[in-house]
Design an enzyme around this catalytic site. Structure first.
Site, PDB file in Angstrom:
ATOM      1  CG  MET A   1       2.956  -2.487   0.816  1.00 25.12           C
ATOM      2  SD  MET A   1       3.815  -1.293   1.858  1.00 25.12           S
ATOM      3  CE  MET A   1       4.241  -2.353   3.251  1.00 25.12           C
TER       4      MET A   1
ATOM      5  CG  ASP B   1       8.509   5.786  -3.081  1.00 23.11           C
ATOM      6  OD1 ASP B   1       8.795   6.181  -4.233  1.00 23.11           O
ATOM      7  OD2 ASP B   1       7.393   5.342  -2.783  1.00 23.11           O
TER       8      ASP B   1
END
Length: 206
Positions: A23, A124
């Site tokens: 990310m 997640d």
């Protein structure tokens, strides 16, 4: 471009790079206004309006076992700086005694329950997203990547399961393969039960 010590991001002064991944990067930074250190997660992409709305709603969560979001910028999240090892690091040290594992699991469950009461699904949950402070307090991280709504809009994806830590867009498969419920791995709509699946996997792993 990676930031260096002394650089500024809005009002925040960068102190050090503490991690990086798909990310973007995570930095330790200082907020001179409130005189506290924070964690800043910088995305490799700009956040859209939908993500910002969700991040701000999740910031309203106030629970001792959830890492708090303080601020959201165009491509970064400012979060509580949690000192201590991740649960992944603790697991790597060897088998966790049952009493200790249950203390950790109980706090994880409290965090998830608080989020689910507000219809927020993490999506997640894994040992890398759980930190254990020196006093034994457990903090679940990365609720900033969660999804609001018990039945988020989603569709089956024909793409191979590339697990993107980006945004909560329809059809995007978000998460980590080993901890995904079957419906999440197929890109279908998920609800709190997907977090419960991941919780069970983490408990078994401990």
């Amino acid at each position: 471009m990676p930031l260096s010590k002394g650089d500024r991001l809005g009002p925040y002064e960068i102190l050090a790079l503490v991690g990086e991944g798909g990310m973007g990067e995570v930095y330790r930074a200082h907020d001179p206004r409130l005189r506290r250190d924070v964690a800043i997660k910088i995305s490799s992409q700009r956040f859209d309006e939908r993500f910002e709305r969700e991040a701000r709603a999740i910031a309203a969560l106030n629970h001792p076992n959830i890492c708090h979001i303080y601020d959201v910028g165009p491509d970064y999240l400012v979060m509580e700086l949690v000192e201590g090892p991740t649960l992944r690091e603790r697991i790597s040290e060897g088998a966790i005694p049952l009493d200790e594992a249950l203390r950790i699991a109980d706090q994880m469950a409290e965090a998830l329950a608080a989020a689910h009461e507000r219809f927020i699904v993490h999506r997640d949950l894994k040992p890398d997203n759980v930190k254990i402070k020196d006093d034994g307090t457990v903090k679940v991280l990365d609720f900033g990547l969660a999804k609001i709504g018990v039945t988020p809009t989603a569709r089956e994806s024909e793409d191979s399961p590339t697990f993107s830590m980006t945004f909560t867009q329809p059809g995007v498969i978000l998460g980590t393969a080993a901890y995904m419920s079957p419906e999440q791995a197929r890109g279908k709509a998920v609800d709190a039960r997907s977090d419960i699946w991941a919780f069970g996997v983490v408990l078994y792993e401990m």
